[in-house]
Every structure is written in structure tokens, then in C-alpha cells.
Design a protein around this motif. Sequence first.
Motif, PDB file in Angstrom:
ATOM      1  N   TYR A 144      25.064 -90.781  35.369  1.00  9.22           N
ATOM      2  CA  TYR A 144      24.826 -89.798  34.304  1.00  9.22           C
ATOM      3  C   TYR A 144      25.532 -90.116  32.991  1.00  9.22           C
ATOM      4  CZ  TYR A 144      22.043 -86.867  37.314  1.00  9.22           C
ATOM      5  OH  TYR A 144      21.021 -86.396  38.104  1.00  9.22           O
ATOM      6  N   HIS A 145      26.463 -91.059  32.988  1.00 11.97           N
ATOM      7  CA  HIS A 145      27.167 -91.327  31.722  1.00 11.97           C
ATOM      8  C   HIS A 145      26.178 -91.799  30.653  1.00 11.97           C
ATOM      9  CE1 HIS A 145      27.001 -95.766  32.054  1.00 11.97           C
ATOM     10  NE2 HIS A 145      27.371 -95.757  30.789  1.00 11.97           N
ATOM     11  N   GLN A 146      25.118 -92.463  31.088  1.00 10.03           N
ATOM     12  CA  GLN A 146      24.129 -92.972  30.118  1.00 10.03           C
ATOM     13  C   GLN A 146      23.544 -91.828  29.299  1.00 10.03           C
ATOM     14  OE1 GLN A 146      20.922 -95.323  31.839  1.00 10.03           O
ATOM     15  NE2 GLN A 146      19.584 -94.859  30.109  1.00 10.03           N
ATOM     16  N   LEU A 194      33.375 -99.411  36.450  1.00 11.67           N
ATOM     17  CA  LEU A 194      32.042 -99.791  36.938  1.00 11.67           C
ATOM     18  C   LEU A 194      30.898 -99.317  36.044  1.00 11.67           C
ATOM     19  CD1 LEU A 194      32.541 -98.826  40.701  1.00 11.67           C
ATOM     20  CD2 LEU A 194      32.565-101.129  39.740  1.00 11.67           C
ATOM     21  N   HIS A 195      31.192 -98.508  35.029  1.00 16.59           N
ATOM     22  CA  HIS A 195      30.110 -97.704  34.441  1.00 16.59           C
ATOM     23  C   HIS A 195      28.971 -98.519  33.832  1.00 16.59           C
ATOM     24  CE1 HIS A 195      32.323 -98.310  30.653  1.00 16.59           C
ATOM     25  NE2 HIS A 195      31.228 -97.937  30.026  1.00 16.59           N
ATOM     26  N   ASP A 196      29.267 -99.688  33.271  1.00 19.31           N
ATOM     27  CA  ASP A 196      28.191-100.517  32.670  1.00 19.31           C
ATOM     28  C   ASP A 196      28.009-101.804  33.463  1.00 19.31           C
ATOM     29  OD1 ASP A 196      27.800 -98.734  30.570  1.00 19.31           O
ATOM     30  OD2 ASP A 196      29.096 -99.823  29.181  1.00 19.31           O
ATOM     31  N   ILE A 197      28.234-101.757  34.741  1.00 16.43           N
ATOM     32  CA  ILE A 197      28.292-103.004  35.510  1.00 16.43           C
ATOM     33  C   ILE A 197      26.962-103.761  35.479  1.00 16.43           C
ATOM     34  CG2 ILE A 197      27.839-101.873  37.745  1.00 16.43           C
ATOM     35  CD1 ILE A 197      29.824-103.849  38.983  1.00 16.43           C
ATOM     36  N   ASP A 208      18.224 -98.878  30.904  1.00 16.05           N
ATOM     37  CA  ASP A 208      18.558 -97.818  31.863  1.00 16.05           C
ATOM     38  C   ASP A 208      19.784 -98.193  32.700  1.00 16.05           C
ATOM     39  OD1 ASP A 208      17.366 -95.337  31.713  1.00 16.05           O
ATOM     40  OD2 ASP A 208      15.499 -96.013  32.616  1.00 16.05           O
ATOM     41  N   HIS A 209      20.789 -98.707  32.010  1.00 19.58           N
ATOM     42  CA  HIS A 209      21.927 -99.321  32.704  1.00 19.58           C
ATOM     43  C   HIS A 209      22.727 -98.346  33.557  1.00 19.58           C
ATOM     44  CE1 HIS A 209      23.875 -97.494  29.260  1.00 19.58           C
ATOM     45  NE2 HIS A 209      25.023 -97.646  29.878  1.00 19.58           N
ATOM     46  N   GLY A 210      22.735 -97.064  33.192  1.00 19.82           N
ATOM     47  CA  GLY A 210      23.480 -96.100  34.012  1.00 19.82           C
ATOM     48  C   GLY A 210      22.886 -96.002  35.409  1.00 19.82           C
ATOM     49  N   TYR A 217      36.192 -92.686  27.313  1.00 19.41           N
ATOM     50  CA  TYR A 217      36.928 -93.962  27.239  1.00 19.41           C
ATOM     51  C   TYR A 217      35.996 -95.148  26.993  1.00 19.41           C
ATOM     52  CZ  TYR A 217      40.299 -90.782  29.136  1.00 19.41           C
ATOM     53  OH  TYR A 217      41.102 -89.696  29.302  1.00 19.41           O
ATOM     54  N   ASP A 218      34.750 -94.825  26.702  1.00 13.12           N
ATOM     55  CA  ASP A 218      33.689 -95.812  26.522  1.00 13.12           C
ATOM     56  C   ASP A 218      33.655 -96.255  25.066  1.00 13.12           C
ATOM     57  OD1 ASP A 218      31.408 -97.258  27.107  1.00 13.12           O
ATOM     58  OD2 ASP A 218      30.072 -95.525  27.054  1.00 13.12           O
ATOM     59  N   GLU A 219      34.720 -96.901  24.630  1.00 11.62           N
ATOM     60  CA  GLU A 219      34.820 -97.277  23.203  1.00 11.62           C
ATOM     61  C   GLU A 219      34.125 -98.596  22.957  1.00 11.62           C
ATOM     62  OE1 GLU A 219      38.787 -97.345  21.741  1.00 11.62           O
ATOM     63  OE2 GLU A 219      39.194 -95.275  22.322  1.00 11.62           O
TER      64      GLU A 219
HETATM   65 FE   LIG Z   1      27.029 -97.196  29.254  1.00 14.67          FE
END
Ligand SMILES: [Fe+2]
Length: 256
Positions: free
Chosen positions: A148-150, A113-116, A125-127, A204-206
Amino acid sequence: MSAAPLDQRPATTGDAEAAFPQSGRERLIVPQPISFQGTGLYNSEMTSLQRVHQGAVFMMGDNPALPRMPKCPTLLDFFRLRFSELAFRHLLQSARLAVNAGQEERVVMACLLHDISNGALIRTDHGYWSAQLVAPYVSEEIAWAVKYHQALKYFADESVGFKYPDAYLGYFGEDYTPPEYIRQAHDEARNHRWYMTSRLITLYDEYAFRKDLEIDPESFTDIIGRHFRQPKEGLGFDGSPTAHMWRTMIWPNNFL
Ligand SMILES: [Fe+2]
Ligand SMILES: [Fe+2]
């Protein structure tokens, strides 16, 4: 599997033959105000308004150029029928990498879901947008990690082998430094009990696409079933605080 261009994806709904609204008239699409601010692109608002006085209408409802969504859309329907190819592949790859690394399901779900919001809504501000979109349907921890991953992405953590992404050097320039609110978010997250859930997303955000990985949304059906509370009315129609955001992705061309 990769997502076909949107206009080549089949409609999956049973009422695919149903008439499109406003039939027989020219339906005008005015891009979202935020999408052309500062771009120099022509803003067609005023000329479109004049054409409406001459018999055209502003588009409302299903756009025949997009695959029609089912009446009760699920998360995977958005993946298949609305998300850009880039977001589709990126989210599925991240989640697959997390599974292959033996991560817990809540981490896999957060990766999925992280960049949904980049899928079909907004990148900026996608996070924050992504977290808000999914918050009514996932655990507080998953939504927190997505948010917070952003910020975490800009800061190395050698304890897990995460360094500033090479890709960002190219994307933003070598001299780019993140703004203060991102620094603050990183500092906040760093000391939080859910820090590692969010940090693992960044791991894992490659950005490069791996050809050897299975990219199949169906393979996540069980994990989604356990970690995403799909409303029986369908996403967009359950009256949740973010239902309007899902509807905006269903009908991105609605004038109002
Ligand atoms: Fe992202
Ligand atoms: Fe990402």
C-alpha cells in the motif's frame, strides 16, 4: 558504502571460476518484452532468431557480465549483487532513517523492502510486485505495508507531517492525478489497522540521498534475521509461490 556498477562487483560465490554455460558460442540476449513496449526501441526477437539458425544460442544461465550469485542466495546477496545503485542506496537509506527515528523493527524491515522490485525486476506497480516478492518470507503486516505504500505516497497525511512529494511534481508533472485503482487502494488502506505501518514507509521514503548516513547492508543482518525467513535452499530455490521472481533476478537474461 555505495554499490559499484554491476559489472564491477566481485562474485562472492565459491565457484566463481566454474565455467559459464553455453561456452564457446555466441549467446544472444533478447530484452524482456515489457521493457521495450511503446519505447520505439528496436525489438531484436526476430533477427536473433535468424542468428540462432546460424549457430548462436539464446542465453540461458549465468551471464559473465553479471556477478555470479551464490548457490543459496540470501536477501543481502540480491542487494549486493543484483540491485541497481539507486535502489540499493534508497532502500538502505529508508531503513536507516527509520532506525534513527526509533521505529520498531517491523517498520524498519518494511522500509528496507518497500521498493525491492525496483532493485532488479520491474518498476511499474512496484508496491504490488514488491509485496508479492516478499510475502512468503515476512509477516502479513510487512507485506501489506509494502503493497500500500505505493498508493499512500500520492496522498497527504498531515497528522504525521506527510505531504504530496515535491519530487512527484517534477517526475509526473504538476497536473498529474493518480488513477482510480490507486485512489481506491488509498481509501482502503486509510481505514486499515496497519495503515500507520505503511504510512511510515512513505515518511522515510526520501528521494534525495543523504551523504551523512551509514549505508551498509550488513548493519541490517540482525533485523533481517528476525523478520525475514530466509529459506535454507536460497531465495529462488525453495519452491515458494514467488521463487520464480527471485530466479528472474538471478538470471535476468534467460530466453525462457
Ligand atoms: Fe515506492
Ligand atoms: Fe521508495
